[in-house]
Structure formats: C-alpha cells, structure tokens
Motif scaffolding. Sequence first.
Motif, short mmCIF file in Angstrom:
data_model
loop_
_atom_site.label_atom_id
_atom_site.label_comp_id
_atom_site.label_asym_id
_atom_site.label_seq_id
_atom_site.Cartn_x
_atom_site.Cartn_y
_atom_site.Cartn_z
N GLY A 141 0.81 -1.21 0.00
CA GLY A 141 0.00 0.00 0.00
C GLY A 141 0.84 1.26 0.00
O GLY A 141 2.01 1.25 0.38
N ARG A 142 0.21 2.36 -0.43
CA ARG A 142 0.94 3.63 -0.55
C ARG A 142 1.19 4.26 0.82
O ARG A 142 2.29 4.72 1.11
CB ARG A 142 0.16 4.62 -1.39
N ARG A 143 0.17 4.29 1.66
CA ARG A 143 0.25 5.04 2.92
C ARG A 143 1.30 4.49 3.88
O ARG A 143 2.11 5.26 4.41
CB ARG A 143 -1.12 5.07 3.60
N PRO A 144 1.36 3.17 4.16
CA PRO A 144 2.37 2.69 5.10
C PRO A 144 3.80 2.91 4.62
O PRO A 144 4.70 3.20 5.43
CB PRO A 144 2.06 1.20 5.24
N ILE A 145 4.03 2.79 3.31
CA ILE A 145 5.38 2.99 2.77
C ILE A 145 5.79 4.45 2.92
O ILE A 145 6.94 4.77 3.23
CB ILE A 145 5.46 2.54 1.31
N MET A 146 4.84 5.36 2.71
CA MET A 146 5.16 6.77 2.91
C MET A 146 5.48 7.05 4.37
O MET A 146 6.44 7.79 4.68
CB MET A 146 3.99 7.64 2.44
N GLY A 147 4.72 6.45 5.29
CA GLY A 147 5.01 6.63 6.72
C GLY A 147 6.37 6.11 7.10
O GLY A 147 7.12 6.76 7.84
N VAL A 148 6.74 4.93 6.60
CA VAL A 148 8.06 4.35 6.87
C VAL A 148 9.15 5.25 6.30
O VAL A 148 10.20 5.43 6.93
CB VAL A 148 8.15 2.93 6.27
N SER A 149 8.91 5.82 5.14
CA SER A 149 9.91 6.68 4.50
C SER A 149 10.19 7.92 5.33
O SER A 149 11.34 8.37 5.44
CB SER A 149 9.45 7.08 3.09
N PHE A 150 9.15 8.51 5.92
CA PHE A 150 9.35 9.68 6.78
C PHE A 150 10.21 9.32 7.99
O PHE A 150 11.12 10.07 8.37
CB PHE A 150 8.00 10.23 7.24
N VAL A 151 9.92 8.19 8.60
CA VAL A 151 10.70 7.76 9.78
C VAL A 151 12.14 7.47 9.39
O VAL A 151 13.09 7.88 10.07
CB VAL A 151 10.05 6.51 10.42
N LEU A 152 12.33 6.78 8.27
CA LEU A 152 13.68 6.47 7.81
C LEU A 152 14.46 7.74 7.47
O LEU A 152 15.66 7.83 7.76
CB LEU A 152 13.61 5.57 6.57
N MET A 153 13.79 8.73 6.90
CA MET A 153 14.46 9.99 6.59
C MET A 153 14.94 10.68 7.85
O MET A 153 16.05 11.24 7.89
CB MET A 153 13.50 10.90 5.82
N PHE A 154 14.14 10.63 8.91
CA PHE A 154 14.54 11.23 10.19
C PHE A 154 15.76 10.51 10.77
O PHE A 154 16.73 11.14 11.18
CB PHE A 154 13.37 11.16 11.17
N ILE A 155 15.73 9.18 10.77
CA ILE A 155 16.85 8.40 11.31
C ILE A 155 18.12 8.66 10.51
O ILE A 155 19.21 8.86 11.07
CB ILE A 155 16.50 6.90 11.33
N ALA A 156 18.00 8.64 9.18
CA ALA A 156 19.17 8.85 8.32
C ALA A 156 19.75 10.24 8.52
O ALA A 156 20.97 10.42 8.52
CB ALA A 156 18.78 8.65 6.86
N GLY A 157 18.88 11.23 8.70
CA GLY A 157 19.35 12.59 8.94
C GLY A 157 20.14 12.70 10.23
O GLY A 157 21.17 13.40 10.29
N ILE A 158 19.69 12.02 11.27
CA ILE A 158 20.42 12.03 12.54
C ILE A 158 21.78 11.35 12.38
O ILE A 158 22.79 11.81 12.93
CB ILE A 158 19.59 11.31 13.63
N ILE A 159 21.82 10.25 11.64
CA ILE A 159 23.10 9.56 11.41
C ILE A 159 24.09 10.51 10.72
O ILE A 159 25.26 10.60 11.11
CB ILE A 159 22.88 8.30 10.54
N CYS A 160 23.62 11.23 9.71
CA CYS A 160 24.51 12.16 9.00
C CYS A 160 24.96 13.30 9.89
O CYS A 160 26.10 13.77 9.79
CB CYS A 160 23.79 12.74 7.77
#
Length: 579
Positions: free
Chosen positions: A163-182
């Motif tokens: 589905g579209r909605r759960p993947i978009m939600g996961v992407s937002f969380v992953l973007m936050f985590i990746a940003g903190i790593i950087c």
Amino acid sequence: MKFDDFYETVGVFGPYQKTKYFLLCLTNLLPPIMVYAWTFIAASPQFNCRPPFDMSSNNVTNELGYSSIPTAAQCRESHKRISLKECQRCFYVANTTNSYGSINELTACQNFTFNRTYYESTLVEHWSMVCDQVSLKSNVQSVFFFGYMVGSLLFGILSDRFGRRPIMGVSFVLMFIAGIICALAPEELIGRGTSYHFFALGRFLLACATRGISITAFVIGSEIVGSKQRLFAGIVIKYFFALGELLLLSFAVTIRTWRTLNAVLAVVPVPFIFFYFILPESPRWLVSEQRYDEAELIFHHIAEKNKTHFDPVLYQRFVREDRKRVAASQEVNHGVKALFRSKVMGIIAVNMSYQWFVQNLVFYGTSQSTDKWSNNPYIGFGTSAFVELFAYFAVHLLLDRWGRKLTYCLFVFALICTTILVVPIQMIVPKDSKYQIYLMFTVNAALKFLASGSYVIIYIYANETFPTKGRNTGMGVCSMIARVGAIMGTYSNDNLTRAWQHFPVVIYGITSLFAMLLATVFPETLDKPLPQTIEDVERMGLACSFTRPKKKKNTHVNGTNDFGDDFLLKKTLTEDVDL
C-alpha cells in the motif's frame, strides 16, 4: 462499469481530493531539501595551500624569502594536468637539498586555509576533501544517487505490495533516522575513517527514503484525481519541488555550520510523520487488491466531504463486474526482455534510456554547480530555484500546445546553443571582468532553465510512450540508467573542473546533441491514447517529423477504438503510474 465511471459519482476532484492533493504536494518539499542540502553541507569554499613552514595564516613566503606559490612555468614543467589555479592552490614549492645542491620541488599540500566569508564550516573543510582528495566528496554523493536507484525500485515494489500510505510513513521515519546519522557522524568516538563510511551510510538511507516519499506521493496524487487532471497533478507537484529548494535556502542562510544544518534538516520530516494518520490509502490501490470493504469506507468519506451521494447499490454492481474482470484477466507480466521482442519498441526503449541518462547528467550537473553562478553561493542557489520554477511553468503552458517531441527538441537544441556560448565568453571577454561575470551568470541561468524543462518533459514523454504492460518496467529501466547520469554529473563537477572550470558544460552540450538527434525518431504522443500493448506502440511507429497531431474524432464502433476495447483504454488512462 469501470473504476472512473464509479469514481465520478463521488467527485473525481472535489474538495476532499484537493485537500489531500495539497498535503501530498507539501510532502514534495522534502526531497529537494535532502538532495540539495549537499550543496551547502559539502560546499567548497575558496581555499589556499598552507605550507608546513607557515602554519600561522595566509603567508605565501617562507623563511628563506622565496614564494611558496608555484609559477605557471613550474606547473607546466611538473606536468600537472590540472588548471593553473588548481596547481597553485594544491601544491607548494619546497626547497630541498640533494647531492647536486639546492632545488625547488612542487609538493602536494596537506593543510589548507579556507575562506569563511559565507560558511563557518563545511564537510569539505572538515575532511579536507579538496585537490587529490576531492574524490571523497564525489564518492559520498555517488552513494547517495545509488540509494536513489535502490529506493526507486525497492519502495516502488513495496508500495504496490503493502500500500501507498504505510510505505510513505516508513519513508518519513527512515528519513529522520538517516538525517540524525549524517548529523552525528561521531568522528571523535569511532575515528575519521569509520566516520566517513558512517556518514555515507546515512546519505544512502536518506536517498532511499527520499525516493520512497517521491514515488508514493506521485502515485497517490495520480490515483486520487481523474484522468483529465493527470498532467496538472504531475506539473504542480514539480512546483513544490522548486519551493522546497527555496525552503532549504532559508535554512542554509541562517545556519552556516554543516553539522548544525544537518541536525536541523533531520528534524524537518518529523511533522510529516503524522501525515500517515491524515492521508487515506489510495482507493484505486485497494480496489486493485480486491479489498472492497476498505475502499467502500473511503468512498463513503469522499462523498460526504464532496457533498455528493454514495450509492451502495451502484458500488456493489461495480464490485461484481470488477471481480469478473479480475477472474477473466490473463495478463502476462512483461519483463525487460519483452521490450526488445519488437524492433520498434526496442529502439524506443534504448533511445528513451539514453534520453534519461543525458537529462539526469545535465540536470543534476547544473543543479549542483550553483555555487559558480555568483560570488555569493546563496544568491546563485536562490536564482537557480526560481529559474527551475519558471521552467516548470513554461512547460505547463507549452506542452499541450506544441506537442511533446517538438517542445523537447527545442529545449535541448537551445541548451546545446547555450553551452557553445561558454567557449567564446571565456576566450574573448576579459577574464574575471564584470562583463564575463554577468554573461556567465546568464548562461548558467539559461542552462538551468532548459535542463529543468527538458527533464520534466522527458519524464512525461516516457510515460506516454511505453505500453501499459511494459510501462513500469520501461520507466524502471530508464530510472536506473538515469542515476548513472546523475553520478557522472557529480564526478564531472568535482573532477573535470580541476582541468577547466567549464569542462562539464562542454560535455553537457555534446551529449545533448546526440540526444536531440535521437529524439527525432520518437512518435508524437499528444492527443493520442496511451498504448495498451507493444503492438499499439508498433502502430504508433517511429517518425522523424514534428507535425502536431490533429485531434481525432470519436470513431467508436460497438465500444471500440483504434487501440481496441474502450474499457482497456480507460483503464490505461487512469491506472498507470510512473516510477
């Protein structure tokens, strides 16, 4: 009854869809922030060599009284295949003694002084990613674009599966985590070498998340509007992409240190995580998965918000017919090989892949070199964003008037002519004069405008050229090859400029010339229905003219048209999704 026929009963672009589409447009502010943040985080300020015998400031003379800056003759004698400017800031003259006496040698510089007029600190300064270490910078950005490639394929498949909605939600969380790593990249704790790979990993994950958001936002946006609004929906989302660049500029002007800027940008996706609870799942996707009860609830809600009537009897009729269609469907999954079983389709697939390669090379190459537009990098970047926004607006006005092929070829031809201007400007106009500065600023702005326009046109053109049964495959192949172009654009900016600052622009012109010539064989797709099968593409054929097609009168006979069954045609016009 087809999906669109039923969807019209609840309103295909009523207040409900407009509100959700606006929220989806807001999510498209994030991708440009994460892509172009590299422009400021890894900015390359003006720098000079700091010889070991002068560790105090910008002194260019050692204790023996001779200049440590190499002369033009010394650079030539040392066979340095780089520009004079690059030679003089990456090498210093060291006085050494051997059996023949005292001699002067060019030695690679290990320490540098950086100009802090616009940046307090950048990653380039932090890791000394200049001169012979500039590949460290290119490698990180290449990892980012590789993440783009992986994210395009992975999240595209996952959004179709879950589905579209759960993947978009996961992407937002992953973007936050990746940003903190950087932002952390804890060099003090784990060492410089490990920290570099740690940072590259963060950039890779950030790119994957960026594509997850871009894909799902575009997919949902195209699925909640009617077929008449598809071009509008695709272009307007691009407007928000340019606005995202301006939002990034506001952060970069305020925050001049790379680590703090990285940390702040990592927090930006957090409010968007709550979009998971606001945005609904795509009803079109739910129907395709035969989850009719969930789709019915959404249709109820859409009708209520649009102040229209939801007819449950009509919906049940639609469900019965859709189940029969699914049961009778014997569609075959066409892979990459299927695109080359037809000569016409094979030529179009290879040609379109090259077009995407060139457009990504030129677009990302020009977009990542805005620091060369002006002495002030912030003015250069802001101007670039406005130029890109204007380019999308121009394409919006012209594409349905002049056709896809003519508009695309004119943009590319104009880009070629603009790249040619660089040579006389550099050879004839006095070097570093105000006239040369103004002319080069104009040339760079024109390149950005034309690259942005041709980039968005070829995206739309490809979607209308590949057949339904091979569209996702064809677009996926083009997307993968396009990332190679983006990576090459990065290496061109970082490495070819060491030989001559405008060398990449010449490469853009040469590759674009071949692209324009090859594009002339494409069929025109304006006012033509989307091809359903490879056989339909063969009927479209190859052409070398720019004649704008005339709109055909409706020639339906017993519910059919030139491309076959009307149901299949409408299904094509409404259910296809770009990668």
